[in-house]
Write an enzyme that holds these catalytic residues in place. Structure first.
Site, PDB file in Angstrom:
ATOM      1  N   GLU A 132      -9.992  22.331-128.944  1.00 25.72           N
ATOM      2  CA  GLU A 132      -9.602  23.618-129.134  1.00 25.72           C
ATOM      3  C   GLU A 132      -9.004  23.698-128.022  1.00 25.72           C
ATOM      4  OE1 GLU A 132      -8.095  28.277-129.071  1.00 25.72           O
ATOM      5  OE2 GLU A 132      -9.052  27.141-127.613  1.00 25.72           O
ATOM      6  N   ASP A 148     -14.124  25.467-126.557  1.00 30.69           N
ATOM      7  CA  ASP A 148     -13.492  26.684-126.655  1.00 30.69           C
ATOM      8  C   ASP A 148     -12.257  26.566-125.012  1.00 30.69           C
ATOM      9  OD1 ASP A 148     -12.593  29.009-127.466  1.00 30.69           O
ATOM     10  OD2 ASP A 148     -12.845  29.915-125.623  1.00 30.69           O
TER      11      ASP A 148
HETATM   12  C1  GLC Z   1      -5.567  29.795-126.780  1.00 31.51           C
HETATM   13  C2  GLC Z   1      -4.648  29.919-126.760  1.00 31.51           C
HETATM   14  C3  GLC Z   1      -3.121  30.850-127.732  1.00 31.51           C
HETATM   15  C4  GLC Z   1      -4.011  31.572-128.186  1.00 31.51           C
HETATM   16  C5  GLC Z   1      -5.378  32.109-127.561  1.00 31.51           C
HETATM   17  C6  GLC Z   1      -6.199  33.741-127.824  1.00 31.51           C
HETATM   18  O1  GLC Z   1      -6.473  29.570-126.203  1.00 31.51           O
HETATM   19  O2  GLC Z   1      -3.890  28.823-126.232  1.00 31.51           O
HETATM   20  O3  GLC Z   1      -1.964  30.249-128.231  1.00 31.51           O
HETATM   21  O4  GLC Z   1      -3.454  32.755-128.223  1.00 31.51           O
HETATM   22  O5  GLC Z   1      -6.210  31.320-126.944  1.00 31.51           O
HETATM   23  O6  GLC Z   1      -6.248  33.085-128.817  1.00 31.51           O
HETATM   24  C1  GLC Z   2     -10.107  30.575-127.957  1.00 33.12           C
HETATM   25  C2  GLC Z   2     -10.244  31.030-129.050  1.00 33.12           C
HETATM   26  C3  GLC Z   2      -9.950  33.203-129.041  1.00 33.12           C
HETATM   27  C4  GLC Z   2     -10.300  33.492-127.546  1.00 33.12           C
HETATM   28  C5  GLC Z   2     -10.535  32.480-126.623  1.00 33.12           C
HETATM   29  C6  GLC Z   2     -10.891  32.382-125.023  1.00 33.12           C
HETATM   30  O1  GLC Z   2      -8.497  30.522-127.486  1.00 33.12           O
HETATM   31  O2  GLC Z   2     -10.372  30.145-130.552  1.00 33.12           O
HETATM   32  O3  GLC Z   2     -10.095  34.009-130.083  1.00 33.12           O
HETATM   33  O4  GLC Z   2     -10.107  34.642-127.862  1.00 33.12           O
HETATM   34  O5  GLC Z   2     -10.193  30.756-126.650  1.00 33.12           O
HETATM   35  O6  GLC Z   2     -11.740  32.622-125.054  1.00 33.12           O
END
Ligand code: GLC
Ligand code: GLC
Length: 637
Positions: free
Chosen positions: A330, A288
């Site tokens: 991700e 993540d």
């Molecule tokens: C992610 C992304 C961002 C997204 C966020 C929360 O790490 O970089 O674009 O909006 O987390 O969803």
């Molecule tokens: C990633 C997840 C998002 C979360 C963030 C912080 O972007 O997909 O949902 O808010 O990381 O963990």
């Protein structure tokens, strides 16, 4: 550069340490482990050296890491050890036209882990072979960012079940040919994690697991270059901790504390958590927020070389102690940065946020030029890796296309993003979409978009207006987008519920812990009554369900769709995207009309069979597609 001779000496010392530590192991076991260590030790040492060479005790951490890996491997079950060997023989097992991904929240989909197990027949009905369960580990009770604030990587969040349930589920899924994917939230822990609790109580060892600052002087210096992820909820990347009065680095929310990987103890601790999960039978860990793991003053602290080293080090450890484990990254950032995480040595699988965002962009504009440019310039990844292509995830949609690509075809990026946000989530007149804006940043105008696939694609509006024509268009858009992700290569990922056309759920606005985070609008509870109706082929949901299912199973008959690469095909029509997929002798041309109008194309290819309709199509002449139609034309048939 690392000193070659010193590397050899270090290797020998560590192998010797393994012999001593594990002297009671059976000979065969010891030999196998040492064999795997020998294959991966250089890779690990090079990364640890890159990260920690300025810390004179780094060698001891390296040795400890390998010894811990050995301990963990010795606890692995026979079945998992067998799987380790299978996947070593077939390291691209995830690259197949048979692969279909599905993702859901455990509670919202089926109550708890046992509930998920009871839904296996449903997964099989949809052809799913890869199941991503959203965060399921222990977390703070009220606010927890949908579980992305982990309080223990070794404890399932009690309402969802317990670790033995997860282990059991992994085993049962495997028997059914479904791989289990869970999140490894490795950039931060919750502020209720044992490490954070000890840090709060003043334990210096654990304080060093996080970033504490006595005042805002240093944070302010960093801040000059940092992005803000949730600016509507809190400005900046730090918050003042109530217990200690100090400022804590928390990129996401106040209760999500960034881990300090500059401290090698953190990497070792996280490697152990990772191996623990691998031993429960998890097949893929979704890493993540990978861009954020390393901080360096004067940079934006995203995608730094050390962030890559960290994953490569974890990967080397996994190859030693749990070779069946794979990583999915991700990284929702610039497309070139996304691709940087993808390799067998780092993350073998990655979300493809660019294709995702660009299919929505093409639906809004009815033109495919930006999607085409992105595919032309930014689709390539190594052949032994795979994209996960998807239409919607649990997060917002950000318009992460490359500005250079946009300029090169006469699109002004800033204005275009403004248009897209207004089209999907605000007030663009003539839009079919019913999304919600996410996290407006008044300083730079940044905004993202939330909403379910169906609501963003026009179904909510069509139903509200009770308009047959719009209804048809909305259904066609959903099917078209999934046709693209099913055919373009890599692993297609179904956001479970999309097959029923689930609409936005506005009830989150009444929940004080969710209000203000519009991502909850698309995190609906699965409607099982609707699923029953859909399975009978009735109503709107029935139509979507039937069509998606049909295409899923058709994909499974087309080996060319398992191949990761594409060749773009010129259609001489700005609304129609076409690409060629090849595997062995099979050649399939996929054609997608992104407008609701009938379109004519000319590609000067040969005759083939459209696998979707079973009609022959002569791609050497003019071909007409109806609004939002796709064709999967197998040439020479
Ligand atoms: C992610 C992304 C961002 C997204 C966020 C929360 O790490 O970089 O674009 O909006 O987390 O969803
Ligand atoms: C990633 C997840 C998002 C979360 C963030 C912080 O972007 O997909 O949902 O808010 O990381 O963990």
């Amino acid at each position: 550069m690392i000193h070659e001779k010193a590397l050899r000496r270090t290797n020998r010392r560590i192998i010797k340490a393994i012999h001593q530590e594990f002297s009671t192991w059976k000979k065969g076991e010891l030999e196998l482990f040492i064999h795997r260590v020998e294959l991966n030790l250089d890779k690990l040492l090079v990364q640890l050296h890159a990260l920690y060479h300025d810390q004179p005790d780094w060698y001891f951490f390296a040795e400890k890491m390998v010894i811990e890996a050995g301990k963990s491997w010795s606890k692995r079950t026979k079945a998992l050890k067998k799987l380790d060997e299978e996947r070593e023989r077939n390291p691209t097992w995830f690259k197949s036209h048979q692969m279909i991904g599905g993702v859901c929240y455990v509670d919202l989909f089926a109550g708890d882990l046992k509930g998920i197990e009871s839904k296996i027949p449903y997964f099989k009905e949809l052809g799913i072979t890869y199941l991503h369960l959203m965060p399921l580990f222990d977390r703070p009770k009220d606010e927890n960012d949908g579980g992305y604030a982990v309080s223990s990587y070794r404890k399932v969040y009690p309402p969802l079940g317990a670790m033995p349930d997860l282990k059991h589920l992994a085993k049962v899924l495997k028997k059914e040919g479904i791989s289990l994917v869970v999140d490894f939230v490795n950039n931060h822990t919750s502020d209720e994690h044992e490490w954070a609790m000890k840090a709060k109580s003043g334990d210096e060892f654990y304080k060093d697991f996080y970033f504490f600052f006595p005042d805002k002087t240093i944070p302010n210096q960093y801040e000059q270059h940092l992005r803000e992820i949730f600016p509507e909820i809190r400005r900046g990347n730090y918050h003042q901790n109530k217990e200690t009065g100090e400022w804590v680095w928390s990129t996401f929310r106040n209760f999500q504390w960034d881990l300090n990987y500059r401290n090698p103890e953190v990497l070792i601790a996280m490697a152990q958590e990772m191996l623990y999960l691998a031993n429960q039978g998890v097949d893929v860990l979704r890493l993540d927020a990978v861009p954020f793991t390393w901080k360096e003053m004067g940079t934006n602290c995203e995608n730094l070389p050390q962030a890559h080293s960290l994953i490569k080090a974890l990967n080397a450890v996994a190859r030693m102690a749990a070779p069946a484990l794979y990583f999915k990254s991700e990284a929702i950032v610039h497309p070139d940065d996304v691709a940087e995480y993808v390799s067998q040595e780092e993350c073998q699988i990655s979300y493809n946020p660019t294709v995702m965002a660009m299919i929505w962009e093409s639906l809004a504009t009815r033109e495919v030029k930006l999607l085409k440019k992105s595919l032309e310039n930014r689709f390539y990844i190594p052949g032994d890796c795979a994209w996960v292509n998807y239409v919607r995830s649990h997060d917002d949609i950000g318009w992460t296309f490359s500005d250079e690509d946009a300029y090169s075809i006469g699109i002004f990026p800033e204005g275009h993003r403004y248009f897209l946000n207004h089209f999907f989530a605000k007030d663009f007149s003539g839009s079919f979409s019913k999304g919600q804006p996410f996290q407006y940043n008044p300083t730079n105008g940044d905004l993202r978009v939330c909403g379910t696939t169906a609501s963003l694609a026009g179904l909510e509006q069509a139903l509200a207006l009770n308009d047959e024509g719009r209804l048809k268009d909305a259904i066609h858009r959903i099917v078209l987008m999934y046709s693209v992700v099913l055919s373009i290569g890599g692993i297609p990922l179904l956001y479970l519920g999309d097959e029923l056309g689930m609409l936005n759920d506005y009830s989150y606005e009444n929940d004080p812990h969710k209000k203000g985070d519009t991502r909850w609008v698309h995190r609906f509870s699965m409607n099982w009554d609707e699923a029953e109706i859909a399975k009978k082929g009735e109503g709107v949901s029935g139509e979507i369900f039937h069509e998606l299912k049909r295409r899923i199973f058709l994909r499974k008959e087309i080996p060319a769709f398992g191949n990761g690469s594409i060749e773009l095909v010129e259609t001489h029509n700005p609304h129609v995207l076409a690409y060629l997929k090849e595997e062995g002798k099979q050649k399939v041309v996929v054609i997608n009309n992104f407008s609701e109008q009938e379109q004519e194309i000319r590609c000067w290819l040969s005759i083939g069979l459209d696998r979707l309709t079973n009609y022959q199509v002569d791609l050497n002449g003019t071909v007409v597609l109806s609004g939002y139609q796709s064709m999967w034309v197998e040439l020479g048939k």
